[in-house]
Structures are given as structure tokens and as C-alpha cells.
Write a protein that holds these residues in place. Sequence first.
Motif, PDB file in Angstrom:
ATOM      1  N   SER A 217       0.798  -1.229   0.000  1.00 45.96           N
ATOM      2  CA  SER A 217       0.000   0.000   0.000  1.00 45.96           C
ATOM      3  C   SER A 217       0.829   1.277   0.000  1.00 45.96           C
ATOM      4  CB  SER A 217      -0.951   0.026   1.203  1.00 45.96           C
ATOM      5  OG  SER A 217      -0.214  -0.041   2.416  1.00 45.96           O
ATOM      6  N   THR A 218       2.067   1.205   0.494  1.00 41.76           N
ATOM      7  CA  THR A 218       2.931   2.387   0.525  1.00 41.76           C
ATOM      8  C   THR A 218       4.343   1.990   0.122  1.00 41.76           C
ATOM      9  OG1 THR A 218       3.675   2.140   2.825  1.00 41.76           O
ATOM     10  CG2 THR A 218       1.607   3.342   2.463  1.00 41.76           C
ATOM     11  N   PHE A 219       5.100   2.971  -0.297  1.00 42.98           N
ATOM     12  CA  PHE A 219       6.487   2.706  -0.702  1.00 42.98           C
ATOM     13  C   PHE A 219       7.315   2.181   0.471  1.00 42.98           C
ATOM     14  CE2 PHE A 219      10.910   4.009  -1.056  1.00 42.98           C
ATOM     15  CZ  PHE A 219      11.266   3.398  -2.250  1.00 42.98           C
ATOM     16  N   ASP A 220       7.055   2.681   1.669  1.00 44.19           N
ATOM     17  CA  ASP A 220       7.853   2.320   2.843  1.00 44.19           C
ATOM     18  C   ASP A 220       7.826   0.822   3.137  1.00 44.19           C
ATOM     19  OD1 ASP A 220       8.476   4.971   3.152  1.00 44.19           O
ATOM     20  OD2 ASP A 220       7.027   5.341   4.762  1.00 44.19           O
ATOM     21  N   GLU A 221       6.806   0.133   2.662  1.00 48.67           N
ATOM     22  CA  GLU A 221       6.720  -1.312   2.913  1.00 48.67           C
ATOM     23  C   GLU A 221       7.743  -2.090   2.087  1.00 48.67           C
ATOM     24  OE1 GLU A 221       1.930  -0.914   3.739  1.00 48.67           O
ATOM     25  OE2 GLU A 221       2.666  -1.638   1.795  1.00 48.67           O
ATOM     26  N   ILE A 239       0.091   0.916  -7.331  1.00 50.94           N
ATOM     27  CA  ILE A 239       0.572   1.717  -8.470  1.00 50.94           C
ATOM     28  C   ILE A 239      -0.610   2.335  -9.198  1.00 50.94           C
ATOM     29  CG2 ILE A 239       1.689   1.623 -10.735  1.00 50.94           C
ATOM     30  CD1 ILE A 239       3.536  -0.562  -9.628  1.00 50.94           C
ATOM     31  N   TYR A 240      -1.604   1.503  -9.484  1.00 53.15           N
ATOM     32  CA  TYR A 240      -2.741   1.974 -10.283  1.00 53.15           C
ATOM     33  C   TYR A 240      -3.560   3.047  -9.562  1.00 53.15           C
ATOM     34  CZ  TYR A 240      -1.609  -2.035 -13.209  1.00 53.15           C
ATOM     35  OH  TYR A 240      -0.947  -2.933 -14.025  1.00 53.15           O
ATOM     36  N   GLU A 241      -3.574   2.970  -8.232  1.00 51.23           N
ATOM     37  CA  GLU A 241      -4.336   3.946  -7.446  1.00 51.23           C
ATOM     38  C   GLU A 241      -3.486   5.151  -7.041  1.00 51.23           C
ATOM     39  OE1 GLU A 241      -7.548   3.924  -6.560  1.00 51.23           O
ATOM     40  OE2 GLU A 241      -8.144   1.958  -7.337  1.00 51.23           O
ATOM     41  N   GLY A 242      -2.226   5.162  -7.466  1.00 49.92           N
ATOM     42  CA  GLY A 242      -1.361   6.305  -7.168  1.00 49.92           C
ATOM     43  C   GLY A 242      -0.825   6.345  -5.750  1.00 49.92           C
ATOM     44  N   ARG A 243      -0.944   5.226  -5.027  1.00 52.13           N
ATOM     45  CA  ARG A 243      -0.406   5.186  -3.658  1.00 52.13           C
ATOM     46  C   ARG A 243       1.126   5.140  -3.684  1.00 52.13           C
ATOM     47  NH1 ARG A 243      -3.771   3.290   0.473  1.00 52.13           N
ATOM     48  NH2 ARG A 243      -5.951   3.609  -0.075  1.00 52.13           N
ATOM     49  N   ILE A 244       1.664   4.499  -4.703  1.00 56.29           N
ATOM     50  CA  ILE A 244       3.111   4.452  -4.910  1.00 56.29           C
ATOM     51  C   ILE A 244       3.399   5.090  -6.264  1.00 56.29           C
ATOM     52  CG2 ILE A 244       5.125   2.963  -5.255  1.00 56.29           C
ATOM     53  CD1 ILE A 244       3.857   0.942  -3.359  1.00 56.29           C
ATOM     54  N   GLU A 245       4.292   6.068  -6.267  1.00 53.08           N
ATOM     55  CA  GLU A 245       4.633   6.771  -7.498  1.00 53.08           C
ATOM     56  C   GLU A 245       5.710   5.999  -8.256  1.00 53.08           C
ATOM     57  OE1 GLU A 245       3.154   9.463  -8.594  1.00 53.08           O
ATOM     58  OE2 GLU A 245       1.921   9.859  -6.824  1.00 53.08           O
ATOM     59  N   MET A 246       5.593   5.983  -9.576  1.00 54.33           N
ATOM     60  CA  MET A 246       6.601   5.304 -10.384  1.00 54.33           C
ATOM     61  C   MET A 246       7.985   5.931 -10.187  1.00 54.33           C
ATOM     62  SD  MET A 246       5.180   2.738 -11.721  1.00 54.33           S
ATOM     63  CE  MET A 246       6.646   2.249 -12.616  1.00 54.33           C
ATOM     64  N   LYS A 247       8.034   7.226  -9.932  1.00 57.07           N
ATOM     65  CA  LYS A 247       9.320   7.902  -9.691  1.00 57.07           C
ATOM     66  C   LYS A 247      10.018   7.325  -8.450  1.00 57.07           C
ATOM     67  CE  LYS A 247      10.186  11.229 -12.728  1.00 57.07           C
ATOM     68  NZ  LYS A 247      11.456  11.204 -13.497  1.00 57.07           N
ATOM     69  N   TYR A 252      14.375   3.806  -6.397  1.00 57.85           N
ATOM     70  CA  TYR A 252      14.743   2.596  -5.635  1.00 57.85           C
ATOM     71  C   TYR A 252      15.557   1.647  -6.510  1.00 57.85           C
ATOM     72  CZ  TYR A 252      14.108  -1.736  -2.972  1.00 57.85           C
ATOM     73  OH  TYR A 252      14.330  -2.906  -2.271  1.00 57.85           O
ATOM     74  N   ILE A 253      15.101   1.449  -7.746  1.00 56.29           N
ATOM     75  CA  ILE A 253      15.793   0.547  -8.675  1.00 56.29           C
ATOM     76  C   ILE A 253      17.193   1.074  -8.992  1.00 56.29           C
ATOM     77  CG2 ILE A 253      15.790  -0.368 -11.034  1.00 56.29           C
ATOM     78  CD1 ILE A 253      12.650  -0.370 -10.757  1.00 56.29           C
ATOM     79  N   MET A 254      17.292   2.368  -9.244  1.00 60.65           N
ATOM     80  CA  MET A 254      18.604   2.976  -9.561  1.00 60.65           C
ATOM     81  C   MET A 254      19.565   2.813  -8.401  1.00 60.65           C
ATOM     82  SD  MET A 254      17.520   6.481 -11.531  1.00 60.65           S
ATOM     83  CE  MET A 254      19.208   7.108 -11.519  1.00 60.65           C
ATOM     84  N   ASN A 255      19.065   2.941  -7.181  1.00 62.58           N
ATOM     85  CA  ASN A 255      19.929   2.808  -5.994  1.00 62.58           C
ATOM     86  C   ASN A 255      20.307   1.367  -5.702  1.00 62.58           C
ATOM     87  OD1 ASN A 255      19.902   5.554  -5.566  1.00 62.58           O
ATOM     88  ND2 ASN A 255      18.210   5.503  -4.103  1.00 62.58           N
ATOM     89  N   SER A 256      19.591   0.431  -6.337  1.00 67.04           N
ATOM     90  CA  SER A 256      19.860  -0.981  -6.108  1.00 67.04           C
ATOM     91  C   SER A 256      21.013  -1.510  -6.959  1.00 67.04           C
ATOM     92  CB  SER A 256      18.610  -1.819  -6.392  1.00 67.04           C
ATOM     93  OG  SER A 256      17.564  -1.457  -5.519  1.00 67.04           O
ATOM     94  N   TYR A 257      21.372  -0.752  -8.003  1.00 68.48           N
ATOM     95  CA  TYR A 257      22.426  -1.214  -8.918  1.00 68.48           C
ATOM     96  C   TYR A 257      23.727  -0.473  -8.658  1.00 68.48           C
ATOM     97  CZ  TYR A 257      18.939  -3.821 -11.532  1.00 68.48           C
ATOM     98  OH  TYR A 257      17.968  -4.717 -11.881  1.00 68.48           O
TER      99      TYR A 257
END
Length: 257
Positions: A217-221, A239-247, A252-257
Motif C-alpha cells: 500500500s505504501t512505498f515504505d513497505e 501503483i494503479y491507485e497512485g499510492r506508490i509513485e513510479m518515480k 529505488y531501482i537505480m539505488n539498487s544497482y
Amino acid sequence: MRIIPAIDIIDGKCVRLSKGDYNTKKIYNENPLEVAKQFESYGIKHLHLVDLDGAKSKHIVNYKILEKIASKTKLSIDFGGGLKSDKDLQVAFECGAKQVTGGSIAVKDPDTFISWLNLYGSDKIILGADANDEKVAISGWTEESTEELIPFIRRFQKLGVKNVICTDISKDGMLQGPSFELYKKILAQTNGIEMGISSPELEGSNKLNLIASGGISTFDEIPQLEEIGCEGVIIGKAIYEGRIEMKQLEKYIMNSY
């Protein structure tokens, strides 16, 4: 930890359900390819594509959508829903799936599921272990089996499964948070994570890659799931409801690599 957005398909459209109930269907986009391309534009590399028509019909239905997304994006697609025969599996791979998920088949016809595992290898075959009250659910979640969730996962882990998607159906689509405690319990009893378990029961077993699904439900999870040892997370309605932003996911993905 891998970020894996979900696209669920009914009648060729991108939908979401609540608790797997087909009567709660909400259409988010009539063009799944458009959604997949948008995910890719934010650095997403993986996609969980579910053929809900197939799950209900008990055979693959929306393979053309799989083929279209696979041919027009570079996303690594895990495909599930209605895969019940060798032919279904062949069609899924021919249409571009990198992995397939089998849930009901592992309960109702374990010999066939194990033959897929032996033929295609554990990197390509994912065990779908979706549950209500820790009992495995099947047939697009319209049936509950007598299978206990963790013994079910352990049994297939011993037979070579290393990738498992686990959805707590009571959480799915509810935007109330994932089942952290359930995932901790699964990881403790399969990989010995959390309690430092070193048990003869775990010796000789593959390390399990647990993919969390349902209730995000949230990015923090997301970092919380990573911290307890989940290898991936499937995100849908948030994602579809805008609870988590694609940005947020992109960063997060960029920081993972």
C-alpha cells in the motif's frame, strides 16, 4: 530486491480484483501494452502478467497479449493463470514468457508440475503458493485446498523449486499492507532466516527466493520486505491507485544497482 509490477488481464484489459473476487473487477486500462511500456520507461525490468481468464477457464487464454508485450518491450515476463498442460506451457514460452508460475497444477497434478521443473529448470518455473489462513488456494482463488501453506512450499523446495510467489489473499487488492509476519515465518522455515535456524530439515534444500505479493500500500513497505529477506515484491493496485509513485520505484531501482 526486485520490483515486479503486475498486470492482470480480463477480456484483454488491464484490471485489478480485491481478494481475488472476479465481481470486484476494476478496469484501469484497456491497453496492457501501453501500461507495460510505461513501466519500462521508469526502469522497470520485470513484469508479473496474470491471465485471469485463463485461471477461470483452466487453460491459457490471453497469450496474444503476452506475445505483444514480450515482442514490444524488453521486460522479463513471469506469466501465470490457467497453465494446466504441457501445451499451455509451450505456448507461454513461445509467446515470450521468461518464467511461468504454476499454482493450481502443483496441488492438483504435482507430477506434471515436477516434470516441468525437471524439463525447464528451476529458473523458469515458479511455484505459486497463494493462501487464505495458511491454506493453499487454487483455480484463480475460487477454491481452497486442504494443503497447508508452509509444508506445501517445503515439499516443492526439496524437489528443486527455488522461486515462490506467495500472496495472502486476504490482503490482495486491499491496500492495507502485506503479510510481513507470514513472510517471516515462511523464510524462517525454509531458509532459516531470522532465528539463525540450522536444522537437518533445511540441509540439502535450495535457498528459496520468496516473492511477496498482496496488500502493498505504501512505498515504505518495500524496504521492510527487503529487510526481512524477500527476493522480490509484486505491486499492483498501489501503483494503479497512485499510492506508490513510479518515480519512487525508479529511484529505488537505480539505488539498487
